[in-house]
Write a protein that holds these residues in place. Structure first.
Motif, PDB file in Angstrom:
ATOM      1  N   UNK A 101     -15.512 -30.915  19.320  1.00  0.00           N
ATOM      2  CA  UNK A 101     -15.669 -30.237  17.650  1.00  0.00           C
ATOM      3  C   UNK A 101     -15.825 -29.007  17.859  1.00  0.00           C
ATOM      4  N   UNK A 102     -16.188 -28.663  18.541  1.00  0.00           N
ATOM      5  CA  UNK A 102     -17.199 -26.893  19.214  1.00  0.00           C
ATOM      6  C   UNK A 102     -17.704 -27.144  18.322  1.00  0.00           C
ATOM      7  N   UNK A 103     -18.915 -28.227  19.046  1.00  0.00           N
ATOM      8  CA  UNK A 103     -19.994 -28.681  18.486  1.00  0.00           C
ATOM      9  C   UNK A 103     -20.114 -29.850  17.315  1.00  0.00           C
ATOM     10  N   UNK A 104     -21.035 -29.962  16.616  1.00  0.00           N
ATOM     11  CA  UNK A 104     -21.486 -31.181  15.562  1.00  0.00           C
ATOM     12  C   UNK A 104     -21.376 -31.083  13.828  1.00  0.00           C
ATOM     13  N   UNK A 105     -20.136 -30.037  13.561  1.00  0.00           N
ATOM     14  CA  UNK A 105     -20.451 -29.253  12.575  1.00  0.00           C
ATOM     15  C   UNK A 105     -20.492 -30.716  11.249  1.00  0.00           C
ATOM     16  N   UNK A 106     -21.588 -30.402  10.568  1.00  0.00           N
ATOM     17  CA  UNK A 106     -22.259 -31.233   9.820  1.00  0.00           C
ATOM     18  C   UNK A 106     -20.966 -31.344   8.852  1.00  0.00           C
ATOM     19  N   UNK A 107     -20.007 -30.710   8.330  1.00  0.00           N
ATOM     20  CA  UNK A 107     -18.211 -31.327   7.070  1.00  0.00           C
ATOM     21  C   UNK A 107     -17.592 -32.119   7.996  1.00  0.00           C
ATOM     22  N   UNK A 108     -17.160 -31.815   9.430  1.00  0.00           N
ATOM     23  CA  UNK A 108     -16.934 -32.418  10.487  1.00  0.00           C
ATOM     24  C   UNK A 108     -17.227 -34.688  10.349  1.00  0.00           C
ATOM     25  N   UNK A 109     -18.652 -34.669  10.583  1.00  0.00           N
ATOM     26  CA  UNK A 109     -19.632 -35.497  10.381  1.00  0.00           C
ATOM     27  C   UNK A 109     -19.012 -36.362   9.116  1.00  0.00           C
ATOM     28  N   UNK A 110     -19.988 -35.457   7.874  1.00  0.00           N
ATOM     29  CA  UNK A 110     -19.190 -36.038   6.696  1.00  0.00           C
ATOM     30  C   UNK A 110     -18.594 -35.995   6.453  1.00  0.00           C
ATOM     31  N   UNK A 111     -17.259 -35.727   6.527  1.00  0.00           N
ATOM     32  CA  UNK A 111     -15.655 -35.867   6.149  1.00  0.00           C
ATOM     33  C   UNK A 111     -15.338 -37.341   6.960  1.00  0.00           C
ATOM     34  N   UNK A 112     -15.564 -37.629   8.289  1.00  0.00           N
ATOM     35  CA  UNK A 112     -15.208 -38.591   8.952  1.00  0.00           C
ATOM     36  C   UNK A 112     -16.167 -39.633   8.661  1.00  0.00           C
ATOM     37  N   UNK A 113     -17.820 -39.655   8.303  1.00  0.00           N
ATOM     38  CA  UNK A 113     -18.420 -40.624   7.318  1.00  0.00           C
ATOM     39  C   UNK A 113     -17.856 -41.205   6.197  1.00  0.00           C
ATOM     40  N   UNK A 114     -16.999 -39.940   5.587  1.00  0.00           N
ATOM     41  CA  UNK A 114     -15.937 -40.582   4.057  1.00  0.00           C
ATOM     42  C   UNK A 114     -15.001 -41.411   4.482  1.00  0.00           C
ATOM     43  N   UNK A 115     -14.187 -40.900   5.499  1.00  0.00           N
ATOM     44  CA  UNK A 115     -13.373 -41.554   5.234  1.00  0.00           C
ATOM     45  C   UNK A 115     -13.647 -42.810   6.194  1.00  0.00           C
ATOM     46  N   UNK A 116     -14.349 -43.236   6.784  1.00  0.00           N
ATOM     47  CA  UNK A 116     -15.227 -44.402   7.880  1.00  0.00           C
ATOM     48  C   UNK A 116     -15.543 -45.662   6.170  1.00  0.00           C
ATOM     49  N   UNK A 117     -15.601 -44.989   4.939  1.00  0.00           N
ATOM     50  CA  UNK A 117     -16.291 -46.022   3.830  1.00  0.00           C
ATOM     51  C   UNK A 117     -14.609 -45.983   3.017  1.00  0.00           C
TER      52      UNK A 117
END
Length: 354
Positions: A101-117
């Motif tokens: 992801x070109x690093x660990x951007x907070x936006x990407x982490x949060x978006x994937x967490x929302x999808x998980x839910x």
């Protein structure tokens, strides 16, 4: 038809030194083959951390712990990797993040967490089982969730030079969501005696060694709640084969007694036969483990070297008669299906007779 670990590894050796961003699914360059995900499903406190690490020692495999926690808390709380370093300071995970992801951007982490839910919680299991009827938005969310993990798994495999990624996230619904998104997910369904699970989950104030805050402790449940969750997880895992996933079952007690035989049988059961030389770290009731980069799990995550395995049966003395009866009643149908003895050990029966 099965494929040997040697065959699966043949196309991935260059990944250990490759820097092509296409290997992780990023634009540019030719993408590498997607890795096989060896997914450990089962209840908590069932020995999944040790099994995951044992599998990760096999050539062509890399273990990553409970990867589902990466998006939930590991990155956000900067928890410790299995190597001992904080997540943000671990070179392995830094390189994986850059590849994926070109690093660990907070936006990407949060978006994937929302999808998980939205797609990989227990309550989503019925919709995953009936995907054609689940609705366009749900199917789109499953595809997006799987795409995020696909990029991550490819980056992990490329960084480690591996063909198989061992994920001990345990939730059957997570395995099904990823498989519905098109990932090659092969499941080892790990089963421990429900009474042992209930006793272990009932312990309070067990610190989480990977957490950075000293006050963090592992979750605990009442015996009845633990048994009910055990039944739910085993029942969901039992549905995965019907959905087209490759699934094999392993008993925790058999793994600790003869880890080589248990692992050999499990790998063969999911089409990944391993040559004997690749299982040299597994012996008679012992395993030899090196440091790894697994996330979450129990305190055994940080133990290296030769480890003697012993079945944890402290529940036999620690679980009260009442709680044992309640837990056994709740888990009885599945205990019988799995061949778990409902009475005491031979020694206990002899004591009672004397």
């Amino acid at each position: 038809m099965g494929v040997s670990v040697v065959t699966a590894l043949a196309g991935s050796q260059a990944a250990a030194t490759g820097t092509d961003p296409g290997a992780a699914g990023l634009p540019g360059g030719s993408p590498r083959p997607a890795p096989i995900v060896v997914y450990i499903a089962g209840s908590g406190r069932s020995g999944s951390t040790l099994l995951e690490r044992a599998l990760g020692e096999i050539p062509g495999f890399v273990n990553v712990g409970e990867l589902i926690d990466l998006y939930r808390r590991t990155a956000a709380q900067d928890e410790r990797c299995g190597c001992g370093a904080a997540f943000a300071e671990c070179p392995f995970w830094a390189r994986v993040g850059d590849r994926a992801f070109g690093g660990w951007p907070e936006q990407k982490l949060a978006a994937t967490h929302r999808l998980q839910s939205r797609v990989a919680r227990q309550r989503r299991m019925p919709r995953l089982l009936a995907m054609p009827l689940a609705g366009h938005q749900f199917r789109a969310d499953v595809a997006a969730y799987g795409a995020s993990y696909d990029v991550l798994y490819r980056a992990i495999a490329a960084e480690a030079g591996a063909a198989c990624v061992v994920d001990a996230s345990k939730w059957p619904v997570q395995a099904l969501a990823l498989a519905r998104a098109g990932l090659d997910v092969r499941v080892i369904h790990l089963v421990r005696d429900v009474r042992g699970v209930a006793y272990s989950l009932g312990k309070r104030d067990v610190s989480r060694p990977h957490a950075v805050r000293e006050a963090d402790v592992m979750s605990h449940l009442s015996p009845a709640m633990a048994a009910a969750r055990w039944v739910a997880v085993q029942s969901q895992a039992g549905l995965l084969r019907r959905c087209g996933l490759r699934v094999t079952r392993m008993r925790y007690e058999e793994f600790v007694r003869d880890p080589r035989a248990a692992v050999e049988a499990a790998l063969a059961g999911i089409g990944l036969a391993a040559p004997p030389a690749h299982l040299a770290h597994l012996g008679d009731g012992r395993i030899a483990l090196g440091s790894s980069h697994g996330l979450s799990g129990n305190p055994s995550r940080f133990r290296d070297g030769e480890i003697t395995l012993r079945a944890d049966e402290t529940w036999r003395a620690g679980l009260s008669r009442r709680d044992r009866l309640v837990v056994t009643a709740i888990g009885l149908p599945l205990m019988l299906r799995y061949g778990i003895a409902t009475g005491g050990s031979a020694a206990e029966k002899q004591d009672a007779h004397d």
